[in-house]
Scaffold this motif. Structure first.
Motif, PDB file in Angstrom:
ATOM      1  N   GLU A 177      14.103 -47.314  -7.817  1.00  0.00           N
ATOM      2  CA  GLU A 177      14.135 -48.555  -6.850  1.00  0.00           C
ATOM      3  C   GLU A 177      14.136 -49.819  -7.621  1.00  0.00           C
ATOM      4  N   SER A 178      14.643 -49.899  -8.763  1.00  0.00           N
ATOM      5  CA  SER A 178      14.675 -51.192  -9.526  1.00  0.00           C
ATOM      6  C   SER A 178      13.555 -51.894  -9.645  1.00  0.00           C
ATOM      7  N   ARG A 179      12.455 -51.159  -9.989  1.00  0.00           N
ATOM      8  CA  ARG A 179      11.074 -51.537 -10.197  1.00  0.00           C
ATOM      9  C   ARG A 179      10.673 -51.468 -11.695  1.00  0.00           C
ATOM     10  N   VAL A 180       9.838 -52.395 -12.261  1.00  0.00           N
ATOM     11  CA  VAL A 180       9.101 -52.273 -13.634  1.00  0.00           C
ATOM     12  C   VAL A 180       8.059 -51.325 -13.370  1.00  0.00           C
ATOM     13  N   ARG A 181       7.878 -50.288 -14.197  1.00  0.00           N
ATOM     14  CA  ARG A 181       6.721 -49.586 -13.830  1.00  0.00           C
ATOM     15  C   ARG A 181       5.498 -50.042 -14.851  1.00  0.00           C
ATOM     16  N   PHE A 182       4.503 -50.372 -14.101  1.00  0.00           N
ATOM     17  CA  PHE A 182       3.288 -51.124 -14.797  1.00  0.00           C
ATOM     18  C   PHE A 182       2.063 -49.927 -15.156  1.00  0.00           C
ATOM     19  N   THR A 183       1.846 -49.714 -16.302  1.00  0.00           N
ATOM     20  CA  THR A 183       0.577 -48.780 -16.352  1.00  0.00           C
ATOM     21  C   THR A 183      -0.166 -49.012 -17.513  1.00  0.00           C
ATOM     22  N   GLN A 184      -1.408 -48.721 -17.551  1.00  0.00           N
ATOM     23  CA  GLN A 184      -2.316 -48.727 -18.484  1.00  0.00           C
ATOM     24  C   GLN A 184      -2.815 -47.451 -19.291  1.00  0.00           C
ATOM     25  N   ASP A 185      -1.809 -46.405 -18.888  1.00  0.00           N
ATOM     26  CA  ASP A 185      -1.896 -45.249 -19.410  1.00  0.00           C
ATOM     27  C   ASP A 185      -1.942 -45.149 -20.974  1.00  0.00           C
ATOM     28  N   PRO A 186      -2.904 -44.709 -21.653  1.00  0.00           N
ATOM     29  CA  PRO A 186      -2.435 -44.721 -23.237  1.00  0.00           C
ATOM     30  C   PRO A 186      -1.419 -43.999 -23.889  1.00  0.00           C
ATOM     31  N   ASP A 187      -1.209 -43.035 -23.160  1.00  0.00           N
ATOM     32  CA  ASP A 187      -0.491 -41.942 -23.478  1.00  0.00           C
ATOM     33  C   ASP A 187       1.261 -42.087 -22.923  1.00  0.00           C
ATOM     34  N   PHE A 188       1.346 -43.141 -22.399  1.00  0.00           N
ATOM     35  CA  PHE A 188       2.641 -43.343 -21.923  1.00  0.00           C
ATOM     36  C   PHE A 188       3.865 -43.492 -22.713  1.00  0.00           C
ATOM     37  N   LEU A 189       3.533 -44.736 -23.625  1.00  0.00           N
ATOM     38  CA  LEU A 189       4.539 -44.896 -24.773  1.00  0.00           C
ATOM     39  C   LEU A 189       4.805 -43.715 -25.678  1.00  0.00           C
ATOM     40  N   ALA A 190       4.058 -43.027 -25.851  1.00  0.00           N
ATOM     41  CA  ALA A 190       4.200 -41.933 -26.728  1.00  0.00           C
ATOM     42  C   ALA A 190       5.089 -40.741 -26.100  1.00  0.00           C
ATOM     43  N   CYS A 191       4.901 -40.537 -25.050  1.00  0.00           N
ATOM     44  CA  CYS A 191       5.647 -39.494 -24.163  1.00  0.00           C
ATOM     45  C   CYS A 191       6.877 -40.007 -23.713  1.00  0.00           C
ATOM     46  N   MET A 203      18.096 -69.714  -9.693  1.00  0.00           N
ATOM     47  CA  MET A 203      16.893 -68.753 -10.133  1.00  0.00           C
ATOM     48  C   MET A 203      17.458 -67.382  -9.825  1.00  0.00           C
ATOM     49  N   GLY A 204      17.183 -66.492 -10.801  1.00  0.00           N
ATOM     50  CA  GLY A 204      17.580 -64.996 -10.864  1.00  0.00           C
ATOM     51  C   GLY A 204      16.581 -64.254  -9.988  1.00  0.00           C
ATOM     52  N   PRO A 205      16.901 -63.126  -9.747  1.00  0.00           N
ATOM     53  CA  PRO A 205      15.974 -62.087  -8.867  1.00  0.00           C
ATOM     54  C   PRO A 205      14.610 -61.959  -9.553  1.00  0.00           C
ATOM     55  N   LYS A 206      13.581 -61.594  -8.629  1.00  0.00           N
ATOM     56  CA  LYS A 206      12.156 -61.564  -9.080  1.00  0.00           C
ATOM     57  C   LYS A 206      12.021 -60.185  -9.411  1.00  0.00           C
ATOM     58  N   VAL A 207      11.041 -59.927 -10.501  1.00  0.00           N
ATOM     59  CA  VAL A 207      10.767 -58.563 -11.257  1.00  0.00           C
ATOM     60  C   VAL A 207       9.905 -58.169  -9.927  1.00  0.00           C
ATOM     61  N   ARG A 208      10.367 -56.761  -9.726  1.00  0.00           N
ATOM     62  CA  ARG A 208       9.581 -55.918  -8.669  1.00  0.00           C
ATOM     63  C   ARG A 208       8.620 -54.994  -9.401  1.00  0.00           C
ATOM     64  N   PHE A 209       7.373 -55.036  -9.233  1.00  0.00           N
ATOM     65  CA  PHE A 209       6.560 -54.115 -10.000  1.00  0.00           C
ATOM     66  C   PHE A 209       6.091 -52.808  -9.214  1.00  0.00           C
ATOM     67  N   TYR A 210       5.810 -51.716  -9.859  1.00  0.00           N
ATOM     68  CA  TYR A 210       5.472 -50.563  -9.689  1.00  0.00           C
ATOM     69  C   TYR A 210       4.303 -50.100 -10.333  1.00  0.00           C
ATOM     70  N   THR A 211       2.925 -49.823  -9.856  1.00  0.00           N
ATOM     71  CA  THR A 211       1.917 -49.566 -10.547  1.00  0.00           C
ATOM     72  C   THR A 211       1.318 -47.981 -10.349  1.00  0.00           C
ATOM     73  N   ASP A 212       1.126 -47.531 -11.501  1.00  0.00           N
ATOM     74  CA  ASP A 212       0.818 -46.162 -11.256  1.00  0.00           C
ATOM     75  C   ASP A 212      -0.843 -45.830 -11.227  1.00  0.00           C
ATOM     76  N   GLU A 213      -1.345 -44.600 -11.167  1.00  0.00           N
ATOM     77  CA  GLU A 213      -2.703 -44.269 -11.032  1.00  0.00           C
ATOM     78  C   GLU A 213      -3.720 -44.885 -12.092  1.00  0.00           C
ATOM     79  N   HIS A 214      -3.182 -45.504 -13.329  1.00  0.00           N
ATOM     80  CA  HIS A 214      -4.005 -45.960 -14.389  1.00  0.00           C
ATOM     81  C   HIS A 214      -4.149 -47.379 -14.078  1.00  0.00           C
ATOM     82  N   VAL A 215      -3.720 -48.030 -12.916  1.00  0.00           N
ATOM     83  CA  VAL A 215      -3.982 -49.594 -12.798  1.00  0.00           C
ATOM     84  C   VAL A 215      -4.779 -49.576 -11.500  1.00  0.00           C
ATOM     85  N   ALA A 216      -5.729 -50.245 -11.495  1.00  0.00           N
ATOM     86  CA  ALA A 216      -6.600 -50.571 -10.245  1.00  0.00           C
ATOM     87  C   ALA A 216      -5.715 -51.124  -9.287  1.00  0.00           C
ATOM     88  N   GLU A 217      -6.018 -50.773  -7.873  1.00  0.00           N
ATOM     89  CA  GLU A 217      -5.304 -51.363  -6.920  1.00  0.00           C
ATOM     90  C   GLU A 217      -5.606 -52.903  -6.578  1.00  0.00           C
TER      91      GLU A 217
END
Length: 83
Positions: free
Chosen positions: A51-65, A1-15
């Protein structure tokens, strides 16, 4: 089994989302945990990458930016939950 995904959630994701991930054994870190509250999208993505983390966001403008800023450096996927 490979390395696990490590997530980083921003202000647009509920704690509660990160809390739920942690309860299921997922390595999740909030923007507050990382001391990145108020950082720009570019700063947040750079931090997550450093930090080798996947950024998890629900910011609607993120992809465009980010498409304009990091078009050759990163890959982005937008997932939408059915309503």
């Amino acid at each position: 089994m490979g390395p696990k995904v490590r997530f980083y959630t921003d202000e647009h994701v509920a704690e509660a989302v990160t809390h739920g991930l942690r309860q299921r054994g997922v390595d999740g870190l909030t923007v507050g945990d990382a001391g990145m509250l108020g950082a720009t999208d570019v700063e947040q993505l750079a931090w997550a990458r450093s930090e080798s983390r996947v950024r998890f966001t629900q910011d609607p403008d993120f992809l465009a930016c980010m498409g304009r800023v990091f078009s050759t450096l990163a890959s982005f996927t937008r997932l939408r939950a059915p309503r």
